[in-house]
Design an enzyme around this catalytic site. Structure first.
Site, PDB file in Angstrom:
ATOM      1  N   LYS A 113       0.855  -1.196   0.000  1.00 24.61           N
ATOM      2  CA  LYS A 113       0.000   0.000   0.000  1.00 24.61           C
ATOM      3  C   LYS A 113       0.887   1.241   0.000  1.00 24.61           C
ATOM      4  O   LYS A 113       1.761   1.401   0.863  1.00 24.61           O
ATOM      5  CB  LYS A 113      -0.850   0.011   1.272  1.00 24.61           C
ATOM      6  CG  LYS A 113      -2.335  -0.091   0.991  1.00 24.61           C
ATOM      7  CD  LYS A 113      -3.089  -0.158   2.295  1.00 24.61           C
ATOM      8  CE  LYS A 113      -4.503   0.349   2.137  1.00 24.61           C
ATOM      9  NZ  LYS A 113      -5.229   0.317   3.398  1.00 24.61           N
TER      10      LYS A 113
HETATM   11  O1  G3P Z   1      -9.254   0.781   4.118  1.00 27.14           O
HETATM   12  C1  G3P Z   1      -9.252   2.097   4.585  1.00 27.14           C
HETATM   13  C2  G3P Z   1      -9.687   2.174   5.972  1.00 27.14           C
HETATM   14  O2  G3P Z   1      -8.890   1.382   6.782  1.00 27.14           O
HETATM   15  C3  G3P Z   1      -9.877   3.538   6.517  1.00 27.14           C
HETATM   16  O3  G3P Z   1     -11.057   3.475   7.172  1.00 27.14           O
HETATM   17  O4  G3P Z   1     -12.702   4.017   8.843  1.00 27.14           O
HETATM   18  O5  G3P Z   1     -10.341   4.822   9.123  1.00 27.14           O
HETATM   19  O6  G3P Z   1     -11.821   5.831   7.389  1.00 27.14           O
HETATM   20  P1  G3P Z   1     -11.500   4.606   8.193  1.00 27.14           P
END
Ligand code: G3P
Length: 218
Positions: free
Chosen positions: A87
């Site tokens: 990533k």
């Molecule tokens: O895959 C992306 C994710 O991990 C981010 O999610 O909920 O932190 O916006 P969030």
């Protein structure tokens, strides 16, 4: 559409993998940090264990933000297992790294994309996957799923083969819309996975069937 789990929690991943509904895993530094704290294991150990539980693609993120640092980390991560996808953040340097890793046959997932144009740039750089963060767009009072609709249309128009991972998923409606818009993958947190499975009418239906059958015994 493939269903990935957005988690580094080994118990959560094992649980869903046992149910046969996980095609891959995405992690990020926040999720890895939580698992390090929970288990005391090292990052490499956690990623290795995930790659043994799930045979599909496992995204692991670099922590450096300069070119050589990202390349070195990417090479190291890719050696953990053959299903590792590295990533890389959506920055100018990140795109250069993506191009170099493509030449080295290392799969990449461009993360923290928030616009269709950023997704196009990731595709042009040769990313294997791009992850638009739709929940974080909703969080600032915009419609994250509109970005997915637009990206899918653009990628179809121009035949980009980069796979779109709907990320930062917050609820089952995000999944339904991802399916309607033809997204390649949704990466789903554990709590949303369980919401997808459960329906109150299913639970009520099971209860009623059992009660009716029990009555036949009287
Ligand atoms: O895959 C992306 C994710 O991990 C981010 O999610 O909920 O932190 O916006 P969030």
């Amino acid at each position: 559409m493939k269903f990935f789990i957005d988690s580094a929690n080994l118990d959560e991943i094992k649980d869903l993998a046992n149910q046969g509904i996980v095609d891959g895993v995405t992690t990020n530094p926040t999720l890895i940090a939580k698992e390090i704290k929970r288990t005391g294991k090292k990052m490499e150990e956690i990623i290795k264990e995930i790659s043994i539980i799930v045979k599909g693609p496992i995204s692991a993120e670099v922590l450096s933000n300069e070119y050589q640092g990202m390349i070195d980390e990417a090479v190291k991560l890719s050696k953990i297992s053959k299903n590792i996808v590295v990533k890389i953040p959506m920055t100018q340097t990140g795109l250069m790294v993506v191009r170099s890793l493509k030449e080295m046959s290392i799969d990449t997932n461009v993360t923290l994309a928030f616009t269709p144009i950023q997704a196009v740039l990731a595709a042009k750089a040769g990313a294997t996957y791009v992850s638009p963060f739709i929940g974080r767009i909703d969080d600032i009072s915009n419609d994250g799923m509109k970005i997915i609709e637009s990206i899918m249309k653009i990628f179809k128009n121009y035949g980009y083969d980069t796979k779109v991972i709907v990320a930062s998923v917050r609820n089952p409606v995000h999944i339904l819309k991802s399916l309607e818009y033809g997204a390649d993958i949704a990466t789903i947190p554990y709590n949303v996975f369980t919401q997808l499975i459960k329906h109150p009418l299913t639970d009520l239906g099971i209860k009623k069937f059992m009660e009716d059958y029990e009555k036949s015994k009287n």
